[in-house]
Design a protein around this motif. Structure first.
Motif, PDB file in Angstrom:
ATOM      1  N   THR A  10     -42.350  80.650 -26.049  1.00 41.27           N
ATOM      2  CA  THR A  10     -41.621  80.668 -24.779  1.00 41.27           C
ATOM      3  C   THR A  10     -42.479  81.293 -23.656  1.00 41.27           C
ATOM      4  N   SER A  11     -43.687  81.504 -23.999  1.00 44.66           N
ATOM      5  CA  SER A  11     -44.554  82.150 -23.011  1.00 44.66           C
ATOM      6  C   SER A  11     -45.256  81.125 -22.130  1.00 44.66           C
ATOM      7  N   SER A  12     -46.484  81.342 -21.847  1.00 46.64           N
ATOM      8  CA  SER A  12     -47.229  80.616 -20.844  1.00 46.64           C
ATOM      9  C   SER A  12     -47.606  79.209 -21.277  1.00 46.64           C
ATOM     10  N   LEU A  13     -48.066  78.460 -20.294  1.00 46.46           N
ATOM     11  CA  LEU A  13     -48.467  77.073 -20.480  1.00 46.46           C
ATOM     12  C   LEU A  13     -49.670  76.960 -21.415  1.00 46.46           C
ATOM     13  N   PRO A  14     -50.718  77.705 -21.310  1.00 42.06           N
ATOM     14  CA  PRO A  14     -51.832  77.573 -22.243  1.00 42.06           C
ATOM     15  C   PRO A  14     -51.395  77.868 -23.682  1.00 42.06           C
ATOM     16  N   GLU A  15     -50.550  78.826 -23.836  1.00 44.26           N
ATOM     17  CA  GLU A  15     -50.078  79.117 -25.197  1.00 44.26           C
ATOM     18  C   GLU A  15     -49.284  77.918 -25.720  1.00 44.26           C
ATOM     19  N   MET A  16     -48.508  77.382 -24.844  1.00 45.13           N
ATOM     20  CA  MET A  16     -47.719  76.238 -25.215  1.00 45.13           C
ATOM     21  C   MET A  16     -48.618  75.058 -25.513  1.00 45.13           C
ATOM     22  N   ASP A  17     -49.632  74.870 -24.708  1.00 44.91           N
ATOM     23  CA  ASP A  17     -50.583  73.800 -24.947  1.00 44.91           C
ATOM     24  C   ASP A  17     -51.267  74.007 -26.280  1.00 44.91           C
ATOM     25  N   THR A  18     -51.690  75.190 -26.592  1.00 42.18           N
ATOM     26  CA  THR A  18     -52.347  75.509 -27.858  1.00 42.18           C
ATOM     27  C   THR A  18     -51.360  75.272 -29.002  1.00 42.18           C
ATOM     28  N   TRP A  19     -50.163  75.711 -28.756  1.00 46.03           N
ATOM     29  CA  TRP A  19     -49.159  75.560 -29.820  1.00 46.03           C
ATOM     30  C   TRP A  19     -48.889  74.084 -30.094  1.00 46.03           C
ATOM     31  N   TYR A  20     -48.709  73.248 -29.071  1.00 40.93           N
ATOM     32  CA  TYR A  20     -48.472  71.811 -29.229  1.00 40.93           C
ATOM     33  C   TYR A  20     -49.682  71.109 -29.824  1.00 40.93           C
ATOM     34  N   LYS A  21     -50.902  71.521 -29.411  1.00 41.67           N
ATOM     35  CA  LYS A  21     -52.113  70.939 -29.974  1.00 41.67           C
ATOM     36  C   LYS A  21     -52.174  71.240 -31.470  1.00 41.67           C
ATOM     37  N   GLY A  22     -51.816  72.491 -31.825  1.00 39.73           N
ATOM     38  CA  GLY A  22     -51.786  72.873 -33.263  1.00 39.73           C
ATOM     39  C   GLY A  22     -50.775  72.014 -34.027  1.00 39.73           C
ATOM     40  N   ARG A  23     -49.596  71.862 -33.413  1.00 38.73           N
ATOM     41  CA  ARG A  23     -48.561  71.061 -34.070  1.00 38.73           C
ATOM     42  C   ARG A  23     -48.996  69.613 -34.135  1.00 38.73           C
ATOM     43  N   LEU A  24     -49.632  69.126 -33.057  1.00 35.72           N
ATOM     44  CA  LEU A  24     -50.119  67.758 -33.011  1.00 35.72           C
ATOM     45  C   LEU A  24     -51.200  67.557 -34.071  1.00 35.72           C
ATOM     46  N   GLY A  25     -52.112  68.490 -34.231  1.00 35.79           N
ATOM     47  CA  GLY A  25     -53.164  68.405 -35.263  1.00 35.79           C
ATOM     48  C   GLY A  25     -52.539  68.373 -36.655  1.00 35.79           C
ATOM     49  N   GLU A  26     -51.523  69.202 -36.861  1.00 34.58           N
ATOM     50  CA  GLU A  26     -50.827  69.213 -38.165  1.00 34.58           C
ATOM     51  C   GLU A  26     -50.135  67.878 -38.397  1.00 34.58           C
ATOM     52  N   ALA A  27     -49.507  67.369 -37.331  1.00 38.78           N
ATOM     53  CA  ALA A  27     -48.796  66.093 -37.451  1.00 38.78           C
ATOM     54  C   ALA A  27     -49.784  64.978 -37.700  1.00 38.78           C
ATOM     55  N   GLU A  28     -50.945  64.996 -36.976  1.00 36.18           N
ATOM     56  CA  GLU A  28     -51.964  63.971 -37.188  1.00 36.18           C
ATOM     57  C   GLU A  28     -52.513  64.031 -38.613  1.00 36.18           C
ATOM     58  N   MET A  69     -49.253  66.106 -53.398  1.00 34.84           N
ATOM     59  CA  MET A  69     -48.331  65.827 -52.307  1.00 34.84           C
ATOM     60  C   MET A  69     -48.449  66.924 -51.266  1.00 34.84           C
ATOM     61  N   PRO A  70     -48.265  66.566 -50.050  1.00 34.40           N
ATOM     62  CA  PRO A  70     -48.369  67.595 -48.998  1.00 34.40           C
ATOM     63  C   PRO A  70     -47.162  68.507 -49.030  1.00 34.40           C
ATOM     64  N   LYS A  71     -47.398  69.680 -48.529  1.00 25.96           N
ATOM     65  CA  LYS A  71     -46.311  70.647 -48.493  1.00 25.96           C
ATOM     66  C   LYS A  71     -45.313  70.231 -47.432  1.00 25.96           C
ATOM     67  N   LYS A  72     -44.066  70.398 -47.773  1.00 26.45           N
ATOM     68  CA  LYS A  72     -43.045  70.088 -46.791  1.00 26.45           C
ATOM     69  C   LYS A  72     -42.902  71.270 -45.845  1.00 26.45           C
TER      70      LYS A  72
END
Length: 183
Positions: free
Chosen positions: A14-32, A1-4
């Motif tokens: 809360t920093s810059s847009l690229p960091e935020m983009d990287t962070w969302y892409k990471g979260r999106l990859g994890e979610a995918e 089972m996957p880890k919760k």
């Protein structure tokens, strides 16, 4: 089972847009990846469910066929039981009728026996009374015969004594007559 994952503890940058983009892409990859894992689990569960459903459908069909077979057997047994019950009831009725007839015959025979027994007891009692009467008559006749025998013996004794006396007298007369003739 996957880890919760603790969703409440994920921090947004809360920093810059690229960091935020990287962070969302990471979260999106994890979610995918989590979604792909859940889809795989769902497909595996569906496959298992389909297999299980097929298995239970087969077992259900087998159970239906077995139930149908048992219902047919039960129906056949019920028919046989009904026929056997009818046959035994018929034999029982015949046996009860024969038993009733034999009881009637037995009662009739007992009645005849009782009547015959009474009849013969009466005849026996009559025969006993007649025998007693004849025995009494015989005793009376014996007494009379004994008395008569005694009387006749007495008369015979007297007659013999008289005859002897007459014979003696006759002899005496003959002797005198012979003596007279010789003279």
């Amino acid at each position: 089972m996957p880890k919760k994952k603790n969703k409440g503890k994920i921090k947004k940058p809360t920093s810059s847009l690229p960091e935020m983009d990287t962070w969302y892409k990471g979260r999106l990859g994890e979610a995918e990846a989590a979604l792909k894992q859940k889809e795989d689990e769902l497909n595996s569960t569906r496959s298992s469910f389909t297999q299980m459903e097929s298995f239970y459908k087969e077992r259900l069909e087998e159970a239906r066929l077995t139930l149908k077979q048992k219902e047919d057997e039960l129906s056949s047994v019920k028919v046989s039981f009904t026929e056997m019950d009818t046959w035994y009831k018929g034999r029982l009725g015949e046996a009860e009728a024969a038993l009733k007839q034999k009881e009637d015959e037995l009662n009739s025979t007992r009645s005849s026996f009782t009547q015959m027994d009474s009849f013969y007891k009466e005849r026996l009692e009559e025969a006993r009374l007649t025998l007693k009467q004849k025995e009494d008559e015989l005793s009376s006749v014996k007494v009379s015969f004994t008395e008569m025998d005694t009387w006749y013996k007495g008369r015979l004794g007297e007659a013999e004594a008289d005859l002897k006396q007459k014979d003696n007298e006759l002899n005496s007369v003959k002797q005198r007559l012979t003596g007279m003739e010789k003279k």
